[in-house]
Enzyme design. Structure first.
Site, PDB file in Angstrom:
ATOM      1  N   LYS A  52       0.845  -1.208   0.000  1.00 35.21           N
ATOM      2  CA  LYS A  52       0.000   0.000   0.000  1.00 35.21           C
ATOM      3  C   LYS A  52       0.875   1.251   0.000  1.00 35.21           C
ATOM      4  CE  LYS A  52      -3.769  -2.452   2.233  1.00 35.21           C
ATOM      5  NZ  LYS A  52      -4.445  -2.829   3.484  1.00 35.21           N
ATOM      6  N   GLN A  96      -4.339  -1.453   9.775  1.00 33.46           N
ATOM      7  CA  GLN A  96      -4.253  -2.800   9.202  1.00 33.46           C
ATOM      8  C   GLN A  96      -4.793  -3.837  10.199  1.00 33.46           C
ATOM      9  OE1 GLN A  96      -3.184  -3.466   5.977  1.00 33.46           O
ATOM     10  NE2 GLN A  96      -3.816  -5.573   6.361  1.00 33.46           N
ATOM     11  N   ASP A 119     -10.723   3.139   4.386  1.00 33.97           N
ATOM     12  CA  ASP A 119     -11.075   1.720   4.300  1.00 33.97           C
ATOM     13  C   ASP A 119     -12.601   1.532   4.281  1.00 33.97           C
ATOM     14  OD1 ASP A 119      -9.033  -0.101   3.953  1.00 33.97           O
ATOM     15  OD2 ASP A 119      -8.491  -0.195   6.077  1.00 33.97           O
TER      16      ASP A 119
END
Ligand code: NAD
Length: 290
Positions: A52, A96, A119
């Site tokens: 990412k 994460q 997200d």
């Protein structure tokens, strides 16, 4: 049979984002900035976060990797999130998952400012998704929708069967496919671990979206001729002969199922790269909406 080339499409999207960012820079605007928070040393998580961060450099974004020790307390992590929420430099950030067991994941996700929640995991954003409002669509389902859109796959009135009801893939993609629009307007069946005779549903499906994480689960005799197959699964399967000691395997028995399908995503190179491209897209949106 057409292979849905997520690697190519994700590169197209990254090229498009690169152009937008170059234009923003030329106009003296702020460059989009993504931060990624990772707790602990989990190998797969470190790999995902690393890709990412690298993807940010590829499109000209700023990025910050916030690496925290496994032993960090929930309070300390929440304080870090609060500082990212307040930092005007950061346009969007992700935490994460999975987090260590001593940390309440829900509490952490609730602490993220919905405006920076690229997200799309915050309940406010998930609720907006269900209500067709402007939001951040979680990157994996967003990537699947974009893949269907760019290959112009007909979803209207089709029967879509989703396997898996997780909050990050199965549940949101089932909502997105049933929403009005293109792609969308599908009749959706959401199946999961408690579904009886699951193959009865998949055999009837025009489109199967598999997100359960069981290698080679979906076999040729479970799909109908001409079906569209989207394989979200990513499982590391031990293979001593592979350079890394494992191979990445999808949920779909590709050799058998691809013979019957009209369109199919490979693993790797299908949904995975799309996920990263759509995280970048969400970060760009966060900057543009700020
Ligand atoms: P999860 O473990 O949270 O959810 C799995 C779902 O599958 C559950 O809802 C469960 O009910 C269902 N399930 C499990 N066994 C089943 C069975 N035998 N029959 C029917 N349903 C069953 O998983 P997740 O986070 O949604 O991820 C699913 C897979 O997708 C994993 O392999 C994960 O690594 C992968 N994934 C890939 C990407 C990507 O970018 N390509 C992103 C996220 C997740």
């Amino acid at each position: 049979m057409t292979i849905l080339d997520g690697k190519k499409i994700s590169n197209d999207i990254k090229d498009e984002i690169t152009q937008v960012v170059a234009q923003m820079k030329a106009e003296g605007q702020k460059t989009p900035h993504l931060a990624a928070v990772i707790v602990g040393e989990d190998g797969a998580s470190l790999t995902y976060v690393g890709s990412k961060v690298r993807a940010c450099a590829r499109v000209g974004f700023e990025s910050t990797l916030v690496q925290l020790p496994e032993q960090i307390t929930e309070e300390e992590l929440l304080a870090k999130i609060d500082s990212l929420n307040k930092d005007p430099e950061i346009d969007g950030f992700i935490v994460q998952l999975p987090l260590p067991r001593h940390i309440d994941t829900q509490k952490v996700l609730l602490a993220v400012d919905p405006k920076k929640d690229v997200d799309g995991f915050h309940p406010e954003n998930f609720g907006k998704l269900a209500l067709d409002m402007e939001t951040f669509i979680p990157a994996t389902p967003f990537g699947i929708m974009e893949l269907l859109r760019r290959y112009d796959i007909d979803t209207v009135g089709k029967h879509t069967v989703v396997i898996g009801r997780s909050h990050i893939v199965g549940r949101p993609i089932s909502i997105l496919m049933s929403r009005k629009g293109k792609p969308g307007d599908s009749t959706v069946t959401l199946t999961h671990s408690r579904t009886k005779d699951l193959a009865n549903y998949t055999r009837e499906a025009d489109i199967v979206i598999s997100a359960l994480g069981v290698p080679n689960f979906l076999k040729a005799d479970m799909v109908k001729q001409g079906a569209v197959i989207i394989d979200v699964g990513i499982t590391r399967v031990t293979d001593e002969s592979a350079p890394k000691g494992y191979v990445i395997t999808g949920d779909v028995d590709f050799a058998g199922v691809s013979e019957k399908s009209s369109f199919i995503t490979p693993v790797p190179g299908g949904v995975g790269p799309m996920t990263i491209a759509m995280l970048l897209q969400n970060t760009l949106l966060a900057r543009q909406r700020a």
